[in-house]
Design a protein around this motif. Structure first.
Motif, PDB file in Angstrom:
ATOM      1  N   LYS A 142      -7.368  -1.287  -9.998  1.00  0.00           N
ATOM      2  CA  LYS A 142      -7.852  -0.493  -8.868  1.00  0.00           C
ATOM      3  C   LYS A 142      -7.087   0.824  -8.776  1.00  0.00           C
ATOM      4  O   LYS A 142      -7.686   1.888  -8.618  1.00  0.00           O
ATOM      5  CB  LYS A 142      -7.697  -1.292  -7.572  1.00  0.00           C
ATOM      6  CG  LYS A 142      -8.143  -0.554  -6.334  1.00  0.00           C
ATOM      7  CD  LYS A 142      -7.944  -1.407  -5.093  1.00  0.00           C
ATOM      8  CE  LYS A 142      -8.264  -0.612  -3.837  1.00  0.00           C
ATOM      9  NZ  LYS A 142      -7.949  -1.380  -2.625  1.00  0.00           N
ATOM     10  N   LEU A 143      -5.768   0.759  -8.911  1.00  0.00           N
ATOM     11  CA  LEU A 143      -4.935   1.960  -8.842  1.00  0.00           C
ATOM     12  C   LEU A 143      -5.243   2.910 -10.001  1.00  0.00           C
ATOM     13  O   LEU A 143      -5.386   4.122  -9.804  1.00  0.00           O
ATOM     14  CB  LEU A 143      -3.459   1.565  -8.841  1.00  0.00           C
ATOM     15  CG  LEU A 143      -2.438   2.662  -8.581  1.00  0.00           C
ATOM     16  CD1 LEU A 143      -2.676   3.318  -7.227  1.00  0.00           C
ATOM     17  CD2 LEU A 143      -1.034   2.089  -8.646  1.00  0.00           C
ATOM     18  N   ASN A 174       0.435   3.891  -3.103  1.00  0.00           N
ATOM     19  CA  ASN A 174      -0.008   5.263  -2.838  1.00  0.00           C
ATOM     20  C   ASN A 174       1.022   6.280  -3.299  1.00  0.00           C
ATOM     21  O   ASN A 174       0.665   7.339  -3.825  1.00  0.00           O
ATOM     22  CB  ASN A 174      -0.320   5.450  -1.348  1.00  0.00           C
ATOM     23  CG  ASN A 174      -1.640   4.820  -0.950  1.00  0.00           C
ATOM     24  OD1 ASN A 174      -2.547   4.673  -1.762  1.00  0.00           O
ATOM     25  ND2 ASN A 174      -1.741   4.420   0.304  1.00  0.00           N
ATOM     26  N   GLN A 210     -10.292   8.715 -11.175  1.00  0.00           N
ATOM     27  CA  GLN A 210     -11.268   9.458 -10.371  1.00  0.00           C
ATOM     28  C   GLN A 210     -10.705  10.796  -9.916  1.00  0.00           C
ATOM     29  O   GLN A 210     -11.402  11.813  -9.969  1.00  0.00           O
ATOM     30  CB  GLN A 210     -11.705   8.628  -9.166  1.00  0.00           C
ATOM     31  CG  GLN A 210     -12.607   7.477  -9.531  1.00  0.00           C
ATOM     32  CD  GLN A 210     -13.034   6.672  -8.322  1.00  0.00           C
ATOM     33  OE1 GLN A 210     -13.259   7.217  -7.250  1.00  0.00           O
ATOM     34  NE2 GLN A 210     -13.146   5.362  -8.490  1.00  0.00           N
ATOM     35  N   GLN A 211      -9.442  10.815  -9.473  1.00  0.00           N
ATOM     36  CA  GLN A 211      -8.847  12.074  -9.027  1.00  0.00           C
ATOM     37  C   GLN A 211      -8.699  13.054 -10.190  1.00  0.00           C
ATOM     38  O   GLN A 211      -8.948  14.248 -10.031  1.00  0.00           O
ATOM     39  CB  GLN A 211      -7.491  11.812  -8.373  1.00  0.00           C
ATOM     40  CG  GLN A 211      -7.623  11.171  -7.010  1.00  0.00           C
ATOM     41  CD  GLN A 211      -6.282  11.032  -6.303  1.00  0.00           C
ATOM     42  OE1 GLN A 211      -5.315  11.695  -6.643  1.00  0.00           O
ATOM     43  NE2 GLN A 211      -6.233  10.166  -5.314  1.00  0.00           N
ATOM     44  N   GLN A 223      -8.442   4.711  -9.330  1.00  0.00           N
ATOM     45  CA  GLN A 223      -8.282   5.789  -8.355  1.00  0.00           C
ATOM     46  C   GLN A 223      -7.659   7.023  -9.006  1.00  0.00           C
ATOM     47  O   GLN A 223      -8.074   8.152  -8.740  1.00  0.00           O
ATOM     48  CB  GLN A 223      -7.422   5.316  -7.180  1.00  0.00           C
ATOM     49  CG  GLN A 223      -8.104   4.271  -6.326  1.00  0.00           C
ATOM     50  CD  GLN A 223      -7.160   3.629  -5.316  1.00  0.00           C
ATOM     51  OE1 GLN A 223      -5.936   3.776  -5.383  1.00  0.00           O
ATOM     52  NE2 GLN A 223      -7.731   2.902  -4.372  1.00  0.00           N
ATOM     53  N   GLU A 252       0.805  -1.225   0.000  1.00  0.00           N
ATOM     54  CA  GLU A 252       0.000   0.000   0.000  1.00  0.00           C
ATOM     55  C   GLU A 252       0.840   1.279   0.000  1.00  0.00           C
ATOM     56  O   GLU A 252       0.533   2.207  -0.770  1.00  0.00           O
ATOM     57  CB  GLU A 252      -0.977  -0.006   1.174  1.00  0.00           C
ATOM     58  CG  GLU A 252      -2.016   1.081   1.063  1.00  0.00           C
ATOM     59  CD  GLU A 252      -3.150   0.909   2.044  1.00  0.00           C
ATOM     60  OE1 GLU A 252      -3.790   1.936   2.339  1.00  0.00           O
ATOM     61  OE2 GLU A 252      -3.398  -0.209   2.506  1.00  0.00           O
ATOM     62  N   LYS A 260       0.723   6.511  -7.105  1.00  0.00           N
ATOM     63  CA  LYS A 260      -0.499   7.254  -7.450  1.00  0.00           C
ATOM     64  C   LYS A 260      -0.306   8.748  -7.196  1.00  0.00           C
ATOM     65  O   LYS A 260      -0.609   9.572  -8.059  1.00  0.00           O
ATOM     66  CB  LYS A 260      -1.681   6.725  -6.639  1.00  0.00           C
ATOM     67  CG  LYS A 260      -2.972   7.495  -6.826  1.00  0.00           C
ATOM     68  CD  LYS A 260      -4.122   6.915  -6.020  1.00  0.00           C
ATOM     69  CE  LYS A 260      -3.815   6.991  -4.546  1.00  0.00           C
ATOM     70  NZ  LYS A 260      -4.902   6.506  -3.695  1.00  0.00           N
TER      71      LYS A 260
END
Length: 191
Positions: A158-159, A115, A165-166, A162, A111, A118
């Motif tokens: 999934k990444l 993160n 979406q941002q 995300q 994680e 990302k």
């Protein structure tokens, strides 16, 4: 109507999203007088990718507009000083950039690492947006593909979701291109 500063364009492989993004960038440059910049994230790691890169280069060279191409496969936030306040910038594509960032180092996909990747991508894109006049970001829509029982593929999707979406949240406009047809998903259309 004000010129949007961030435009997000997604679509499936060979959907016409890059052609749509290039045309939009050219139109914006003609209307604003801005310099066209192509921020290419692809790495020619196999014959198919070499052919795709060559086709994109030929398409831009054959056009009437003059593009400045910047090849940057990692750490895009490190080149913000290359852009001026009137520049029209096309980043193609986030999917490839994510691949490059994930596989550039041998690291466990835990994680904190995910993160950090990302955040590096989203922060870099926003920094470029803040430097230029308009940033058009292209990415692949992989969420309609069949699910594969593979943990890395699941984590990757999934990444990417995300990140999308941002970027869409920050975007003035967002398009989905299907079969060469752009569908406005967010924002007002340009007249």
């Amino acid at each position: 109507m004000a010129v949007p500063s961030l435009i997000f364009i997604s679509g499936g492989v060979r959907s016409g999203k890059s052609s749509f993004a290039e045309k939009m960038a050219v139109d914006l440059a003609m209307n604003t007088g801005g310099q066209l910049n192509y921020l290419a994230t692809g790495v020619a790691f196999d014959q198919e990718m070499r052919e795709r890169i060559a086709k994109h280069q030929q398409d831009r060279a054959a056009g009437e507009s003059s593009w400045r191409t910047i090849e940057r496969s990692l750490h895009i936030g490190g080149i913000t000083n290359m852009f001026g306040s009137e520049d029209i910038i096309l980043l193609d594509c986030v999917t490839t950039l994510l691949n490059n960032e994930l596989f550039s180092v041998n690291h466990q996909w835990d994680e904190p690492f995910l993160n950090a990747v990302k955040d590096k991508i989203v922060t870099g894109i926003i920094e470029i947006q803040n430097q230029g006049k308009v940033l058009i970001v292209v990415s692949n829509e992989v969420f309609h593909e069949p699910l594969i029982d593979n943990e890395l593929v699941f984590i990757y999707r999934k990444l990417l979701g995300q990140i999308h979406q941002q970027l869409v949240k920050a975007a003035d406009q967002a398009y989905l291109v299907e079969m060469g047809v752009p569908i406005l998903m967010k924002g007002a259309s340009r007249s």
